[in-house]
Scaffold this motif. Structure first.
Motif, PDB file in Angstrom:
ATOM      1  N   ASP A   1       0.735  -1.216  -0.074  1.00  0.00           N
ATOM      2  CA  ASP A   1       0.055  -0.031  -0.025  1.00  0.00           C
ATOM      3  C   ASP A   1       0.916   1.149   0.146  1.00  0.00           C
ATOM      4  O   ASP A   1       2.217   1.340   0.426  1.00  0.00           O
ATOM      5  CB  ASP A   1      -1.036  -0.174   1.309  1.00  0.00           C
ATOM      6  N   ILE A   2       0.284   2.432  -0.304  1.00  0.00           N
ATOM      7  CA  ILE A   2       1.090   3.754  -0.057  1.00  0.00           C
ATOM      8  C   ILE A   2       1.537   3.957   0.991  1.00  0.00           C
ATOM      9  O   ILE A   2       2.289   4.534   1.393  1.00  0.00           O
ATOM     10  CB  ILE A   2      -0.158   4.871  -0.820  1.00  0.00           C
ATOM     11  N   ARG A   3       0.494   3.830   2.115  1.00  0.00           N
ATOM     12  CA  ARG A   3       0.708   3.862   3.374  1.00  0.00           C
ATOM     13  C   ARG A   3       2.209   3.275   3.927  1.00  0.00           C
ATOM     14  O   ARG A   3       2.970   3.975   4.790  1.00  0.00           O
ATOM     15  CB  ARG A   3      -0.433   3.360   4.213  1.00  0.00           C
TER      16      ARG A   3
ATOM     17  N   LEU B   1       5.124   5.522   2.823  1.00  0.00           N
ATOM     18  CA  LEU B   1       5.119   6.602   3.703  1.00  0.00           C
ATOM     19  C   LEU B   1       5.836   5.844   5.101  1.00  0.00           C
ATOM     20  O   LEU B   1       6.639   6.755   5.576  1.00  0.00           O
ATOM     21  CB  LEU B   1       3.838   7.026   4.169  1.00  0.00           C
TER      22      LEU B   1
END
Lengths: 200, 200
Positions: A88-90, A93
């Protein structure tokens, strides 16, 4: 709840659609916004609409981006020989915040989950294989969740990447930093013994 | 936090301005909105902007309203002889949810607080006096918080309303329903004895 105003009722309904925000919190947030200057609500409304409508996904790694290629894939400071595969993009990050990783990423957009009907073809796996086949990459780090689905995906990817001959690794699973041995569950503890680190 | 996109960074910044929402929750909410259909973010953005820009305050009771007179002041089902004085719009919502009150309201917009520099003239007290002087009202219920500021405001209002000759009451302070006697603080317990209810 009986609202004296349809306008506030609508705002509360929309705000409470957000995950983890119940009716009471939504009322609190709506009344807070009411007290603020119009500029504040306008900025918030504009930011979320622009984000949703204008955001792009990097054509290479599928990370969120303002352009067709994201700032990480564009950067000359990053090590182009390592790709970290995440769900995921999370996760991008989260890893970026550790400041421990200087390679590139590949966002799968999920993990293989037969229960939820997500097979390998639903994920960005083919584009990962294409990237690997270009020959620039020397290592793939699989950074997927330590769940059944994450492990299945890691296993599937390691099999798919076997023929390419490049190094495939996974982030370590073990007791978390600061974690006490006696409170660690037996599966984690067992794994941490099996995948122990050699000191020399 | 390093964001790969300025658009998401802006959205996170704006969302985290909301009370009780930290950076991590803001990221979670932004990524949730990203996954939704554009209609969802548009509806949210429109609802909060419209609420902030189009909402009116009732000219009579200063409650929020879609018109110049709120639905409660307009209603023919409400008892126009009783006014419940509250600090905030939130208190109106809370009392309405009890379904125990059928009178009108008067929203002060705060309580007297010398520390915060809020004197009686900052509150909607004169308009309350004007409403009382019209002669329709027979009772004022003071429903203010049981804090120093709330009590000061109640005391001030009871003095101001003394000459009007109408009945002034305050909501009861005592042990909450379901509250156990031994865990009630001594001030509340002391007050609940002083303001005891006579059974007959």
């Amino acid at each position: 709840m009986n609202f004296p105003s349809k306008l506030i009722e609508d705002a509360v309904t929309e705000i409470s659609r957000l995950p983890g925000i119940g009716k009471k919190t939504a009322v609190r947030l709506a009344l807070h916004l009411l007290k603020q200057n119009e500029v504040v609500t306008e900025a918030l409304a504009l930011a979320i609409t622009r984000m949703r409508e204008e955001i792009k996904y990097c054509q290479t790694c599928h990370n969120i981006s303002d352009d067709l290629t994201c700032s990480i894939c564009k950067s000359h400071r990053r090590d182009r020989s390592i790709i970290c595969v995440v769900e995921d993009i999370r996760d991008v990050l989260a890893i970026e915040n550790t400041n421990q990783y200087q390679g590139l990423y590949h966002v799968l957009g999920g993990v293989i989950s037969p229960i939820q009907g997500i097979g390998p073809e639903e994920l960005k796996i083919e584009s990962l294989i294409t990237r690997v086949n270009k020959g620039e990459v020397s290592e793939i780090i699989l950074a997927l969740s330590a769940t059944m689905e994450g492990d299945t995906t890691s296993f599937y990817l390691s099999r798919r990447l076997k023929d390419s001959g490049i190094k495939v690794s996974s982030i370590a699973r073990g007791i978390p930093v600061g974690g006490e041995l006696e409170f660690t569950d037996e599966v984690t503890l067992g794994r941490s013994i099996l995948t122990r680190i050699n000191y020399g």
